[in-house]
Design an enzyme around this catalytic site. Structure first.
Site, short mmCIF file in Angstrom:
data_model
loop_
_atom_site.label_atom_id
_atom_site.label_comp_id
_atom_site.label_asym_id
_atom_site.label_seq_id
_atom_site.Cartn_x
_atom_site.Cartn_y
_atom_site.Cartn_z
N SER A 148 38.73 39.82 38.88
CA SER A 148 39.37 38.90 38.05
C SER A 148 38.63 38.37 37.23
CB SER A 148 40.67 38.53 38.29
OG SER A 148 41.12 37.01 37.88
N TYR A 161 45.66 33.64 45.24
CA TYR A 161 44.47 34.11 44.17
C TYR A 161 43.51 34.05 43.86
CZ TYR A 161 44.71 37.74 40.28
OH TYR A 161 44.22 38.69 38.96
N1 LIG Z 1 46.77 41.71 34.43
C1 LIG Z 1 46.37 40.99 34.68
O1 LIG Z 1 46.04 39.40 33.70
C2 LIG Z 1 45.44 40.64 35.68
C3 LIG Z 1 44.05 39.78 34.60
C4 LIG Z 1 42.86 39.98 35.74
C5 LIG Z 1 43.30 40.74 37.09
N2 LIG Z 1 44.46 41.45 37.64
C6 LIG Z 1 44.16 42.98 38.81
O2 LIG Z 1 44.30 43.89 37.57
C7 LIG Z 1 45.02 44.11 39.10
C8 LIG Z 1 46.40 45.68 38.87
O3 LIG Z 1 47.35 44.06 38.48
P1 LIG Z 1 48.04 44.68 36.98
O4 LIG Z 1 48.00 43.46 36.01
O5 LIG Z 1 48.05 46.33 36.39
O6 LIG Z 1 49.56 44.17 37.83
P2 LIG Z 1 50.96 45.65 37.88
O7 LIG Z 1 52.00 44.33 38.89
O8 LIG Z 1 50.75 46.27 36.49
O9 LIG Z 1 50.56 46.75 38.73
C9 LIG Z 1 49.69 46.64 40.53
C10 LIG Z 1 49.77 47.80 40.55
O10 LIG Z 1 49.49 47.89 42.18
C11 LIG Z 1 50.47 48.66 42.91
N3 LIG Z 1 50.18 47.40 44.23
C12 LIG Z 1 50.31 46.62 44.66
N4 LIG Z 1 50.82 46.09 45.80
C13 LIG Z 1 50.47 47.70 45.87
C14 LIG Z 1 49.86 48.01 47.92
N5 LIG Z 1 50.10 47.09 48.42
N6 LIG Z 1 49.57 48.95 47.79
C15 LIG Z 1 49.12 49.93 46.43
N7 LIG Z 1 50.25 49.79 45.40
C16 LIG Z 1 50.33 48.24 45.33
C17 LIG Z 1 52.30 47.59 42.18
O11 LIG Z 1 53.36 48.99 42.84
C18 LIG Z 1 52.00 48.64 41.12
O12 LIG Z 1 52.41 49.10 40.18
C19 LIG Z 1 45.43 43.44 40.49
O13 LIG Z 1 44.13 43.89 41.23
C20 LIG Z 1 45.36 42.24 39.37
O14 LIG Z 1 45.11 41.49 39.86
C21 LIG Z 1 45.41 41.70 36.55
#
Ligand SMILES: NC(=O)c1ccc[n+]([C@@H]2O[C@H](COP(=O)([O-])OP(=O)(O)OC[C@H]3O[C@@H](n4cnc5c(N)ncnc54)[C@H](O)[C@@H]3O)[C@@H](O)[C@H]2O)c1
Length: 303
Positions: A148, A161
């Protein structure tokens, strides 16, 4: 890596958000897919949807924090498809509030999913990728870890985080250095999005029962959560665009993947403070979402 068709991609956290978009982007490129998520129902929906579009897909309910479950995922991928070419260590969760207010369970949950989840993926998949490279000069492998922009800057109200995402950036750089000594055919990259509209604001849905807090959230934690949810929903780039940018970066063999480069001045500001050994002040005016978070935290403290 510049062709994807019939090659094999593994995506963790594939049931939602960025993981789902990465899986769809891989399917559009006619890759064969191994998808994992801790939420079996969400995983099943994406698996069925991609199969209906003609993709070859295996789904496995996996908690990435569980090293043996990730090893079973790697074994299953090898049984189903043989060698793996792309691994997206993507699953992640978040929490907020002043860092001294986070519980031991918050630390266990975020370190388990965000950091150990990525380490588990690296440990379980890299040896097979290196063996595939040694056996076949035309083999190409790529491991993409989702960190991130919070892994390159620090800000109030997002302590654990940010700690886990800084660790994922460092882990990815270490992986890159180690791979460089082992093979020219297997590469690492780190994906550092800023805010992207996904379901991460509702990530408590996947929190294991034994790590659920018994105490209610503090005002500051609620304020951090509200700020994060608003920033995510107002994120300026879609998950699909992030996924396409990521595939382009893989084609160009780039290491750092920054879907929102307009946030890089925050990173420069942080490193300027490090190099000049000055107290780390945040240039809030450069990034309204951080200013909003700060203001909400100040308002919560004044209540
Ligand atoms: N959305 C944002 O603004 C953003 C920004 C920077 C980084 N990220 C990163 O992107 C990645 C994806 O997040 P997202 O935004 O798509 O969120 P999201 O909640 O839409 O998707 C995350 C998925 O991960 C799954 N998950 C959670 N815990 C888990 C586990 N222990 N084992 C397996 N699966 C698990 C959830 O069930 C979900 O389907 C994450 O690493 C997050 O930190 C997101």
């Amino acid at each position: 890596m510049n062709h994807f068709k019939d090659r094999v991609a593994v995506v963790t956290g594939a049931g939602s958000g960025l993981g789902k978009a990465l899986a769809e982007a891989a399917a559009r490129r006619r890759m064969r897919l191994v998808l994992a998520d801790v939420q079996a129902d969400a995983l099943d929906r994406i698996v069925q949807s991609l199969r209906a579009q003609g993709a070859e897909v295996t789904g496995m309910a996996v908690d990435v924090a569980d090293a043996s479950a990730v090893q079973m995922l790697a074994d299953q991928a090898q049984r189903d498809f043989g060698v793996v070419n792309l691994v997206f260590n993507n699953a992640g969760v978040t929490s907020g509030g002043p860092i001294w207010q986070n519980s031991a369970k918050d630390w266990d949950w975020l370190l388990g999913v965000n950091l150990r989840g990525v380490a588990n993926g690296i440990r379980s998949f890299t040896p097979g990728m290196l063996a595939a490279a040694a056996a076949d000069p035309s083999y190409e492998g790529f491991i993409v870890n989702t960190a991130s922009m919070a892994g390159l800057i620090t800000a109030p109200g997002m302590g654990i985080y940010s700690v886990t995402k800084h660790a994922v950036v460092a882990l990815s750089e270490c992986l890159h250095h180690d791979l460089q000594l082992a093979s020219t055919q297997v590469h690492a990259a780190v994906l550092c999005p800023s805010y992207v509209p996904t379901e991460i604001g509702q990530c408590e849905r996947s929190r294991p029962a034994h790590l659920v807090n018994t105490e209610p959230l503090t005002k500051a934690q609620l304020a951090s959560r509200a700020a994060a949810q608003q920033a995510v929903q107002q994120g300026g780039i879609s998950a699909d665009s992030v996924a396409d940018l990521t595939f382009r970066a893989i084609e160009e063999r780039r290491f750092y993947i920054f879907p929102s480069p307009e946030t890089l001045p925050l990173v420069k500001s942080r490193f300027d403070h490090v190099i000049q050994q000055t107290v780390p002040e945040l240039p809030y005016d450069l990034f309204p979402a951080l200013k909003d978070r700060r203001d909400r935290l100040l308002a919560a403290a004044a209540q």
